[in-house]
Design a protein around this motif. Structure first.
Motif, PDB file in Angstrom:
ATOM      1  N   TYR A  43       0.785  -1.265  -0.032  1.00  0.00           N
ATOM      2  CA  TYR A  43      -0.099   0.036   0.070  1.00  0.00           C
ATOM      3  C   TYR A  43       0.794   1.205   0.096  1.00  0.00           C
ATOM      4  O   TYR A  43       0.571   2.463  -0.545  1.00  0.00           O
ATOM      5  CB  TYR A  43      -0.836  -0.004   0.972  1.00  0.00           C
ATOM      6  CG  TYR A  43      -0.070   0.275   2.520  1.00  0.00           C
ATOM      7  CD1 TYR A  43      -0.410   1.780   3.089  1.00  0.00           C
ATOM      8  CD2 TYR A  43       0.218  -0.808   3.239  1.00  0.00           C
ATOM      9  CE1 TYR A  43       0.435   1.866   4.271  1.00  0.00           C
ATOM     10  CE2 TYR A  43       0.932  -0.433   4.508  1.00  0.00           C
ATOM     11  CZ  TYR A  43       0.621   0.775   5.089  1.00  0.00           C
ATOM     12  OH  TYR A  43       1.379   1.067   6.154  1.00  0.00           O
ATOM     13  N   ASN A  53       1.985   1.705  -3.735  1.00  0.00           N
ATOM     14  CA  ASN A  53       0.959   2.031  -4.572  1.00  0.00           C
ATOM     15  C   ASN A  53       0.786   3.435  -4.489  1.00  0.00           C
ATOM     16  O   ASN A  53       0.473   4.135  -5.560  1.00  0.00           O
ATOM     17  CB  ASN A  53      -0.180   1.218  -4.465  1.00  0.00           C
ATOM     18  CG  ASN A  53      -0.261  -0.229  -4.653  1.00  0.00           C
ATOM     19  OD1 ASN A  53       0.466  -0.461  -5.199  1.00  0.00           O
ATOM     20  ND2 ASN A  53      -0.924  -0.942  -4.014  1.00  0.00           N
ATOM     21  N   ARG A  54       1.247   4.411  -3.674  1.00  0.00           N
ATOM     22  CA  ARG A  54       1.334   5.443  -3.462  1.00  0.00           C
ATOM     23  C   ARG A  54       2.029   6.399  -4.233  1.00  0.00           C
ATOM     24  O   ARG A  54       2.156   7.527  -4.710  1.00  0.00           O
ATOM     25  CB  ARG A  54       1.448   6.320  -1.777  1.00  0.00           C
ATOM     26  CG  ARG A  54       0.346   5.863  -0.805  1.00  0.00           C
ATOM     27  CD  ARG A  54       0.739   5.845   0.419  1.00  0.00           C
ATOM     28  NE  ARG A  54       0.463   7.339   0.619  1.00  0.00           N
ATOM     29  CZ  ARG A  54       0.691   7.983   1.671  1.00  0.00           C
ATOM     30  NH1 ARG A  54       1.040   7.044   2.807  1.00  0.00           N
ATOM     31  NH2 ARG A  54       0.513   9.226   1.963  1.00  0.00           N
TER      32      ARG A  54
END
Length: 635
Positions: free
Chosen positions: A409, A412-413
């Motif tokens: 996560y 993914n940024r």
């Protein structure tokens, strides 16, 4: 139950719905059900059957009053039905155990709740099958107005906190925090300070609930670059100051627009009107992201401080340890550095807390790649490295942990595998600067140094980064080669041709000079871009190349490509103006310029974000380092 749900029931084979005296058919009440959903009170009166007030009209045993309250918009029908029903009929519940007040609380229908409370106030304490009263249901479903309305009537229910085994009020405030109603939670804690040390279940306190909501803090929200800049710039301005400023600006704009409205309609270009409108909307946006969110941020910070203060004042060292450990480690894991900071300020020894794997707050920040939490280490004194010397149960130090691949996560940024790899290298190098030199050669239980761990963990990301860089370079190379071909041909084929002496016919025109300069710039920049993209395609792609070498080449290549496209459009516009316009009308010039700007804007819209991300990540200020003055903790 919704109308589509009833439709599905009607389509079921007869064997699925067994009609009994206790479970009569729903079909006779279908017209009434539809009329309530439409809000047609006349149709409700026409379809009214003698037993409709007490008979269920949905599969969930909802009565007509349940459905009317649940719509949230048919309160005139609620008023009509309440007038026709007895108290016992109003008390009827559906299969979930919800009475009509509970339904109003679930959907947030305050107006209906007021009518029901005026009729039967005792419904406020009736629990449904989940053992929840209407107030709890309103908090669970995030209806703040409903909570504020029902709260004064529910104090007798919440007073059960006096019983040691009952966590009623703790559960209620826990729900307020989850819903983001921090002002209401603050009032509860101020009135009942013991809530701070109460546990909903072992390890779960109100402070833990706040730590689970990092998105309420600026550090936990994913904002665009200009939003972050605006928030930081206005960080010291009060909400009232922002409101006053916005009011003054809006008033000035309204007076200005009124006084020159006729001029705008007759003379001002439509694009300028759009620009002014966007300016006004942007100010409203600024207020929305600063005013409301800043106010909620301050409420949450105050609530964290209040809970920490109550825990310290009402606990001994052992209790404070048990109540603060879980929230601190949870906040470090989720990236809520504001919570970590307030806990450490209140209880300095909290920096020594560790979980069952012997990971402290800074170890968890490194594992989960939360730079805002890790930056707090720079607010320690010169002995801060003592906090990083511990090893976990597998013998890994904090540099080993920095060598692990970031959670998905977090990756993914960041757009693109190459930028992701660059950020991984930045993390590893920054942690390496903080730890003692001996940590670089330490081996864990598997006999691996931090560098070995980093290389093994990032093998897949290196391959993905290589593929991403080559795909971008290949695509841009094709576009750049086409641009170079076009502008080279344009340089040979002079616009307007040559005269008998071999001189260009338009060589005295300013537009011809603009064409020559723009065409040359486009040719040279496109050629340079081709070389940059070729260097990317032939690079060795070692791990360290992703830190500076490859991003710099891609930045330069994209910049030259953007410059070549812009110069090509300028050259094309000059050519069109020279060749196809005899009288050089202004409207033709405006059309050519507008078309060129549109083309360049489309290219910039698609590629400029990537160029900006690359530039900021490579040349921008470091995300690591001391963020505020003063010392957070001294050993």
């Amino acid at each position: 139950m919704s109308a589509p749900g009833l439709f599905r029931v009607a389509q079921m084979p007869p064997t699925f719905i067994r009609l009994t005296p206790e479970r009569p058919s729903l079909l006779p009440y279908l017209p009434l059900y539809k009329a309530v959903l439409r809000g047609d009170v006349r149709e409700v009166a026409r379809c009214w059957l003698a037993d409709a007030v007490k008979t269920r009209i949905t599969l969930n045993a909802d009565r007509a009053l349940h459905v009317a309250v649940g719509t949230g918009t048919a309160n005139h029908i609620v008023e009509y039905l309440l007038a026709k029903m007895s108290d016992d009929q109003v008390r009827l519940r559906n299969n979930d155990g919800n009475n009509v007040l509970a339904v109003a609380a679930i959907v947030g229908n305050v107006e209906a709740a007021k009518m029901i409370m005026g009729r039967l106030p005792e419904l406020i304490d009736v629990k449904n099958n989940n053992n929840y009263v209407p107030l709890i249901e309103a908090a669970r479903h995030g209806h703040k107005k409903m909570v504020k309305y029902l709260l004064p009537f529910s104090e007798s229910y919440l007073l059960s906190e006096d019983r040691p085994t009952d966590k009623t009020r703790v559960f209620f405030v826990h729900l307020l925090i989850i819903a983001g109603f921090y002002d209401l939670a603050i009032k509860q804690v101020l009135s009942h300070g013991s809530l701070a040390v109460s546990e909903l279940y072992p390890g779960e306190t109100l402070l833990s609930a706040i730590a689970r909501k990092p998105s309420a803090f600026p550090s936990g929200r994913k904002l665009r670059s200009y939003q972050k800049g605006v928030y930081i710039y206005w960080h010291g301005i009060s909400v009232m100051g922002i409101q006053k400023m916005m009011t003054n600006i809006s008033s000035c704009i309204r007076r200005m627009m009124t006084s020159i409205s006729s001029f705008i309609r007759n003379y001002m270009p439509h694009s300028l009107i759009i620009a002014i409108t966007l300016f006004q909307s942007r100010w409203r946006f600024v207020y929305s992201i600063i005013g409301e969110k800043k106010w909620m941020y301050r409420q949450k910070i105050f609530l964290v401080k209040l809970l920490c203060m109550e825990i310290i004042s009402r606990s001994n060292d052992e209790t404070a340890y048990s109540r603060l450990k879980q929230p601190l480690l949870l906040a470090a894991t989720l990236g809520a550095h504001e919570v970590v900071e307030e806990i450490v300020k209140s209880f300095p020894d909290a920096v020594l807390f560790a979980n069952e794997e012997n990971h402290g707050a800074f170890h968890l920040a490194v594992i989960n790649f939360h730079e805002a939490v890790f930056n707090l280490i720079f607010e320690m004194n010169g002995h801060r490295h003592l906090l990083l010397m511990s090893q976990d149960n597998s013998g890994s130090n904090i540099l080993h942990l920095a060598g692990n691949l970031a959670p998905q996560y977090q990756l993914n940024r960041i757009p693109g595998a190459a930028l992701q790899m660059q950020r991984e290298l930045q993390w590893f190098e920054e942690v390496e600067k903080v730890v003692p030199p001996t940590f670089r050669e330490d081996k864990n239980a598997q006999g691996k140094t931090p560098a070995m761990v980093f290389a093994e963990e990032h093998q897949g990301l290196v391959k993905e980064g290589e593929k991403w860089m080559k795909d971008v370079a290949t695509s841009c190379s094709v576009a750049t080669a086409l641009i170079a071909t076009v502008v080279f041909s344009a340089a040979i084929t002079v616009p307007g041709g040559n005269n008998n002496f071999g001189h260009p016919n338009f060589y005295k025109e300013i537009a011809f000079t603009i064409f020559g300069i723009a065409d040359s710039i486009s040719l040279f920049s496109s050629t340079g871009a081709i070389f940059m993209f070729l260097s990317i395609l032939t690079a060795r792609y070692a791990d360290s190349d992703f830190l500076y070498a490859l991003p710099k080449r891609l930045i330069l290549g994209l910049f030259l490509l953007f410059l070549s496209v812009t110069a090509m459009m300028v050259a094309f516009g000059a050519t069109v103006y020279l060749v196809f316009t005899e009288e050089k009308q202004n409207w033709v010039l405006g059309l050519v310029i507008g078309s060129a700007i549109l083309s360049v804007s489309v290219f910039a819209y698609s590629q400029f974000p990537l160029l900006l991300d690359l530039t900021i990540s490579t040349y921008g200020p470091s995300i690591f380092g001391k963020q505020s003055p003063g010392m957070l903790y001294e050993i």
